[in-house]
Design a protein around this motif. Structure first.
Motif, short mmCIF file in Angstrom:
data_model
loop_
_atom_site.label_atom_id
_atom_site.label_comp_id
_atom_site.label_asym_id
_atom_site.label_seq_id
_atom_site.Cartn_x
_atom_site.Cartn_y
_atom_site.Cartn_z
N ARG A 21 -39.86 94.54 -0.16
CA ARG A 21 -40.23 93.14 0.00
C ARG A 21 -41.32 93.03 1.08
NH1 ARG A 21 -37.01 88.57 -1.26
NH2 ARG A 21 -35.94 88.93 -3.23
N PRO A 22 -42.60 93.15 0.72
CA PRO A 22 -43.66 93.01 1.73
C PRO A 22 -43.71 91.62 2.34
CG PRO A 22 -44.60 93.11 -0.48
CD PRO A 22 -43.15 93.43 -0.62
N THR A 23 -43.27 90.59 1.59
CA THR A 23 -43.15 89.23 2.11
C THR A 23 -41.88 88.63 1.52
OG1 THR A 23 -44.26 87.99 0.35
CG2 THR A 23 -45.68 89.04 2.01
N PRO A 24 -41.42 87.49 2.05
CA PRO A 24 -40.18 86.91 1.52
C PRO A 24 -40.23 86.56 0.04
CG PRO A 24 -40.70 85.96 3.66
CD PRO A 24 -41.87 86.80 3.27
N ARG A 25 -41.41 86.22 -0.48
CA ARG A 25 -41.52 85.79 -1.87
C ARG A 25 -42.17 86.83 -2.77
NH1 ARG A 25 -42.95 81.29 1.23
NH2 ARG A 25 -41.68 79.40 0.95
N THR A 26 -42.36 88.04 -2.28
CA THR A 26 -43.01 89.09 -3.06
C THR A 26 -42.10 90.31 -3.17
OG1 THR A 26 -45.18 88.37 -2.25
CG2 THR A 26 -45.06 90.55 -3.27
N VAL A 27 -41.94 90.80 -4.39
CA VAL A 27 -41.20 92.04 -4.64
C VAL A 27 -42.20 93.08 -5.12
CG1 VAL A 27 -39.36 93.15 -5.96
CG2 VAL A 27 -39.13 90.76 -5.27
N ARG A 28 -42.30 94.19 -4.39
CA ARG A 28 -43.20 95.28 -4.79
C ARG A 28 -42.34 96.40 -5.38
NH1 ARG A 28 -46.97 97.17 -0.19
NH2 ARG A 28 -47.92 95.14 -0.68
N THR A 40 -47.28 107.54 -9.95
CA THR A 40 -46.54 106.28 -9.81
C THR A 40 -47.53 105.13 -9.70
OG1 THR A 40 -46.43 106.30 -7.39
CG2 THR A 40 -44.66 107.44 -8.60
N ILE A 41 -47.05 103.94 -10.03
CA ILE A 41 -47.83 102.72 -9.83
C ILE A 41 -46.95 101.69 -9.13
CG2 ILE A 41 -49.38 103.03 -11.80
CD1 ILE A 41 -47.66 101.00 -13.34
N ASP A 42 -47.59 100.84 -8.33
CA ASP A 42 -46.90 99.71 -7.71
C ASP A 42 -47.33 98.43 -8.40
OD1 ASP A 42 -45.67 101.35 -5.89
OD2 ASP A 42 -46.89 100.74 -4.17
N VAL A 43 -46.36 97.57 -8.67
CA VAL A 43 -46.62 96.25 -9.26
C VAL A 43 -45.90 95.22 -8.40
CG1 VAL A 43 -46.33 94.76 -11.28
CG2 VAL A 43 -46.81 97.20 -11.59
N GLU A 44 -46.60 94.13 -8.09
CA GLU A 44 -46.00 93.07 -7.27
C GLU A 44 -45.60 91.88 -8.13
OE1 GLU A 44 -47.97 93.92 -2.89
OE2 GLU A 44 -48.54 92.09 -3.97
N PHE A 45 -44.41 91.35 -7.86
CA PHE A 45 -43.87 90.18 -8.55
C PHE A 45 -43.75 89.05 -7.54
CE2 PHE A 45 -42.47 93.94 -10.71
CZ PHE A 45 -42.46 93.64 -12.06
N VAL A 46 -44.34 87.90 -7.87
CA VAL A 46 -44.21 86.72 -7.03
C VAL A 46 -42.98 85.94 -7.49
CG1 VAL A 46 -45.26 84.53 -6.33
CG2 VAL A 46 -46.68 86.57 -6.56
N LEU A 47 -42.10 85.63 -6.56
CA LEU A 47 -40.89 84.87 -6.87
C LEU A 47 -41.22 83.39 -6.74
CD1 LEU A 47 -38.26 87.02 -4.92
CD2 LEU A 47 -39.05 87.27 -7.29
N HIS A 48 -41.55 82.78 -7.88
CA HIS A 48 -41.89 81.36 -7.87
C HIS A 48 -40.63 80.54 -7.56
CE1 HIS A 48 -45.96 81.92 -9.40
NE2 HIS A 48 -45.47 82.77 -10.26
N GLU A 50 -46.21 84.67 4.01
CA GLU A 50 -46.67 85.36 2.80
C GLU A 50 -47.97 86.13 2.99
OE1 GLU A 50 -44.85 85.63 -0.10
OE2 GLU A 50 -43.42 84.83 1.36
N GLU A 51 -48.49 86.16 4.21
CA GLU A 51 -49.70 86.95 4.46
C GLU A 51 -49.39 88.45 4.37
OE1 GLU A 51 -51.66 85.98 8.07
OE2 GLU A 51 -51.74 83.81 7.67
N GLN A 52 -50.35 89.21 3.85
CA GLN A 52 -50.26 90.66 3.82
C GLN A 52 -51.41 91.25 4.63
OE1 GLN A 52 -49.44 92.57 0.04
NE2 GLN A 52 -48.50 90.73 -0.81
N LEU A 53 -51.37 92.56 4.85
CA LEU A 53 -52.39 93.21 5.68
C LEU A 53 -53.65 93.45 4.86
CD1 LEU A 53 -50.17 95.74 7.66
CD2 LEU A 53 -51.14 93.58 8.47
N LEU A 54 -54.40 92.38 4.66
CA LEU A 54 -55.65 92.43 3.92
C LEU A 54 -56.70 91.61 4.67
CD1 LEU A 54 -54.35 91.86 0.26
CD2 LEU A 54 -55.30 94.00 1.17
#
Length: 262
Positions: free
Chosen positions: A14-21, A90-98, A170-174
């Motif tokens: 969980r990189p952020t509360p609403r994101t599942v990686r 491997t691949i990473d996919v992010e899911f936003v929890l609406h 919800e900010e990430q290191l970008l």
């Protein structure tokens, strides 16, 4: 690379509360060519059933016809996602929890665990899009656009980037300019920021996120800024109050015709 296969979950974060990686492994991923904004279809099985895949075929139309031929109670739900990153098979996919709705992808992501299995179609190089080239490249989107923006930033060193997210958590290191909705209507903060930005001459744009928001950004850039339509890449990833299974609206169809050059 075979366009169809199975993906097995090896890690969930969980990189952020609403994101599942989610990290996936699967046959063929070790030979996957990398490119920015790399999209694939994920196939979510009906509850309590294994993933049933259509017969493998390099032709997307024949593959899709085989997909539709699967009995409805066995047919997986198909959703489009962007590869966030890849590493040694491997691949990473992010899911936003609406917060407003729990569709099949969000429902799956909330409880995703090591060993879970999904199907995939792609990534297919036929859908590779060119990276925008200009003196300034405007990248603008909401939280669903973050995986694509992260990959584009690896190729674009003259980008002006605006990303609208629900709040500071919800900010990430970008290296982007974060805009917090904090209860404001979706897209309003992003449109205000783009309207107020100093772009100068020689601009190309890449826009993605909620379809109505993307449409408003395009109308501003073309109608008010005078950008040519052919220097704007745009994708509506999702629609408020509608899913990918719902019929396209008249505005969706107009967007599709424009993307095809019609």
């Amino acid at each position: 690379m075979n366009p169809t296969g199975l993906l097995e979950v090896t890690a969930v974060r969980r990189p952020t509360p609403r994101t599942v990686r989610v990290t996936f492994t699967g046959s063929g991923l070790d030979s996957l060519e990398a490119w920015p904004d790399q999209q694939l279809k994920l196939l979510f099985p009906p509850p309590g059933r294994p993933v049933r895949l259509p017969s493998a075929d390099d032709d997307v139309m024949r593959w899709y016809q085989a997909y539709l031929a699967i009995p409805e109670d066995e047919r997986p739900v198909m959703r489009s996602y962007t590869v966030r990153s890849r590493d040694r098979g491997t691949i990473d996919v992010e899911f936003v929890l609406h917060a407003s709705a729990d569709g099949p992808a969000t429902t799956w992501a909330r409880t995703a665990a090591h060993g879970d299995v999904l199907g995939r179609y792609g990534p297919d190089i036929a859908y590779r899009r060119p990276v925008p080239k200009a003196d300034t490249v405007l990248l603008a989107g909401d939280e669903t656009a973050l995986p694509a923006i992260a990959t584009l930033l690896s190729e674009v060193d003259n980008a002006l980037v605006f990303v609208e997210v629900p709040d500071a958590a919800e900010e990430q290191l970008l290296p982007v300019r974060w805009l917090h909705r904090d209860g404001a209507p979706h897209g309003t903060k992003l449109l205000e920021a783009v309207r107020g930005a100093s772009l100068g001459p020689g601009v190309a744009a890449w826009l993605a996120g909620e379809a109505g928001m993307v449409r408003s950004l395009r109308r501003h850039l073309v109608g008010e800024r005078g950008l040519a339509k052919d220097v704007i890449e745009f994708t509506g990833y999702w629609r408020r109050a509608l899913t990918q299974d719902d019929a396209p609206t008249s505005e969706d169809l107009a967007d599709a015709r424009e993307k095809l050059g019609g």
